[in-house]
Write an enzyme that holds these catalytic residues in place. Structure first.
Site, mmCIF file in Angstrom:
data_model
loop_
_atom_site.group_PDB
_atom_site.id
_atom_site.type_symbol
_atom_site.label_atom_id
_atom_site.label_comp_id
_atom_site.label_asym_id
_atom_site.label_seq_id
_atom_site.Cartn_x
_atom_site.Cartn_y
_atom_site.Cartn_z
ATOM 1 N N SER A 234 0.628 -1.291 -0.022
ATOM 2 C CA SER A 234 0.176 -0.040 -0.030
ATOM 3 C C SER A 234 0.863 1.339 -0.024
ATOM 4 O O SER A 234 2.042 1.404 0.288
ATOM 5 C CB SER A 234 -0.967 0.111 1.275
ATOM 6 O OG SER A 234 -0.257 0.327 2.488
ATOM 7 N N GLU B 243 6.821 -0.383 -4.687
ATOM 8 C CA GLU B 243 5.796 -0.539 -5.572
ATOM 9 C C GLU B 243 4.420 -0.209 -4.793
ATOM 10 O O GLU B 243 4.123 -1.103 -3.992
ATOM 11 C CB GLU B 243 5.836 -1.877 -6.260
ATOM 12 C CG GLU B 243 4.614 -1.780 -7.395
ATOM 13 C CD GLU B 243 4.266 -3.037 -7.711
ATOM 14 O OE1 GLU B 243 2.890 -3.263 -7.945
ATOM 15 O OE2 GLU B 243 4.901 -4.008 -8.235
ATOM 16 N N CYS C 260 -1.925 -4.972 -8.760
ATOM 17 C CA CYS C 260 -1.392 -3.628 -9.022
ATOM 18 C C CYS C 260 -1.769 -3.112 -10.241
ATOM 19 O O CYS C 260 -1.590 -1.717 -10.612
ATOM 20 C CB CYS C 260 -0.135 -3.503 -8.411
ATOM 21 S SG CYS C 260 1.035 -4.697 -9.461
ATOM 22 N N GLU D 84 -6.327 4.942 -5.629
ATOM 23 C CA GLU D 84 -6.653 3.167 -5.947
ATOM 24 C C GLU D 84 -7.695 2.748 -4.761
ATOM 25 O O GLU D 84 -7.261 2.952 -3.779
ATOM 26 C CB GLU D 84 -5.294 2.543 -5.881
ATOM 27 C CG GLU D 84 -5.442 1.154 -6.002
ATOM 28 C CD GLU D 84 -4.220 0.519 -5.969
ATOM 29 O OE1 GLU D 84 -3.973 -0.764 -6.743
ATOM 30 O OE2 GLU D 84 -3.340 0.912 -5.334
#
Length: 479
Positions: A201, A224, A261, A350
């Site tokens: 996250s 990431e 992702c 997101e």
């Protein structure tokens, strides 16, 4: 059962990694390639046991998990091939000339690396995943912080990795595993750790990123984090194949219960699009539980934020969460709402799980301006017809992503020499890839030898090129 590694054990694992570095830094490419192949062979030999464990903890299904083990072992063998090629060292020689010394440059490993495993890929981005493989490949010992979403799978994988490395002659400490939140913090704080890699996250990654930077000796942090992966469907593409695109979008954003992702989380479609009309019939597969309770809480919170935006319409699915898990959902807003500063942050955050957002745009010129306000993502996708000029679209999206697709869907990430899995913030904390051959570059640093005696030069920089690797010599690329 969740286990927390005692801080003393974290210290021991990192100290062993530091000791092991003295051996791994000097190990030959062939030797390290043998380590990677040994791990791959061990995982392949135990694929059935690993898949059964992982399915029990994640419910991702045997087919998906079997494929993921294959991807994991394929990654390990790819990095063995990277070592055989030798180009990863970036060896450069400039011979002495009047007024200039002899200079020889190459890349060398940083040292022990901390790897923070992901929840959504219990193999490919976990204990023996790409971060571990790429670090070991270049001679960096690895200490993995296991993800609590699949602890038994992590322990079993770690045992296989440890056994395989020992049998292949790797030094004790080349690989270690720790568990628990406090252990993860102690790991990144430990002075023996020289870099960290993370998949997860934005909040968790940013906290570790800041902690890595705040150390007395700061270290690089390769995280990431979040990505909305915008998709643009042109008016012409929608008119010609909108229903086909609806089917592709539905399959992509629902894949793995939306826990990728690279999930397309933001889709720009023309007002009154064929795609939007066709999408409801493609959405609503059987509910499926999310990987962890933390992900489920985040998903519920994200839906609440979306639903709270004035004008946000639920166009597919039903907001409910049966015991089996949430249903896939599609929301839609118009472009004026999307570009309203009061709502842009919410609409571009997101939401990890099976939901995507359609943004209805009135014309191409207005669309390009809206895209310029997007933050970074791992991917962007353009669906257009062959005779369309998408130069302006491509330019604005290329500034914001690491992979730009023309057709297709972003949820498949090929593990190749050319892959780039990374993008501008908040997609990642650096511009390096975490997938593909050049992922090794994260864990290396340049060093130049000036007027060095031949005896102290690494083999890659010796005059006779005993490794037979590609090098740039006096400005000319030589193989």
């Amino acid at each position: 059962m969740h286990t927390t590694t005692r801080i003393a054990e974290v210290d021991r694992a990192t100290e062993l990694a530091g000791d092991a570095f003295a051996a791994t830094v000097g190990a030959s490419d062939d030797t390290r390639a043998g380590w990677l192949r040994a791990i791959a062979d061990a995982l392949d030999a135990h694929v059935d046991d690993l898949v059964a464990l992982a399915d029990g903890e994640t419910a991702l299904g045997a087919a998906r998990l079997t494929g993921e083990v294959a991807r994991t072992t394929g990654q390990l063998r790819l990095f063995a091939a990277v070592l055989a090629d030798g180009g990863y060292l970036e060896a450069i020689i400039d011979h002495a000339a009047p007024g200039r010394p002899d200079l020889r440059r190459m890349l060398r490993p940083l040292g022990p690396v901390a790897v923070y495993a992901a929840s959504n890929f219990p193999f490919a981005f976990s204990v023996a995943g790409g971060d571990t493989a790429s670090a070991l490949a270049v001679g960096c010992p690895v200490v993995v912080k296991a993800h609590p979403g699949h602890p038994e799978t992590s322990r079993r994988t770690a045992a296989l990795v440890t056994e395989a490395l020992a049998a292949a002659g790797a030094p004790v400490g080349a690989f270690g595993l720790v568990e628990g939140f406090e252990a993860g913090l102690a790991l990144i704080d430990h002075p023996a750790i020289t870099a960290a890699a993370f998949t997860g996250s934005v909040a968790g990654g940013r906290a570790l990123f800041d902690r890595a930077a705040a150390r007395p000796a700061p270290i690089p942090f390769f995280g990431e984090l979040g990505s909305i992966n915008p998709v643009v469907v042109t008016e012409a593409a929608d008119a010609v194949r909108g229903a086909e695109l609806a089917a592709g979008l539905a399959a992509s954003f629902q894949l793995g219960v939306g826990q990728f992702c690279t999930k397309p989380g933001l889709v720009f479609v023309p007002e009154g699009s064929v795609l939007e009309a066709a999408l409801p019939a493609q959405v609503g597969r059987a509910p499926h539980r999310l990987l962890t309770e933390a992900i489920a809480r985040g998903f519920r919170a994200g839906l609440e934020h979306l639903a709270g935006v004035p004008g946000a319409a639920l166009v597919a699915g039903t907001v409910s969460e049966p015991a089996a898990g949430p249903e896939p959902l599609v929301y839609a807003v118009d472009l004026a709402t999307f570009t309203d500063p009061a709502f842009t942050a919410t609409l571009t955050t997101e939401v990890f799980g099976p939901v995507t957002l359609l943004v209805r745009y009135p014309d191409a010129a207005t669309l390009v301006g809206a895209l310029a306000a997007l933050e970074g993502s791992l991917t962007a996708t353009v669906h257009a017809e062959p005779d369309e000029d998408v130069t302006a679209l491509s330019a604005v999206l290329a500034d914001r992503v690491g992979r730009l697709l023309f057709g297709g869907w972003p949820t498949g990430v090929a593990v190749t020499w050319s892959q780039q899995h990374g993008g501008p913030w908040p997609a990642t904390t650096s511009q390096h890839t975490s997938v593909g051959a050049t992922a090794v570059r994260r864990f290396q640093r340049p060093i130049v030898y000036q007027d060095a005696p031949e005896a102290v030069l690494p083999a890659a920089l010796r005059e006779d090129n005993p490794l037979g690797i590609p090098r740039r010599v006096d400005g000319v690329q030589v193989r």
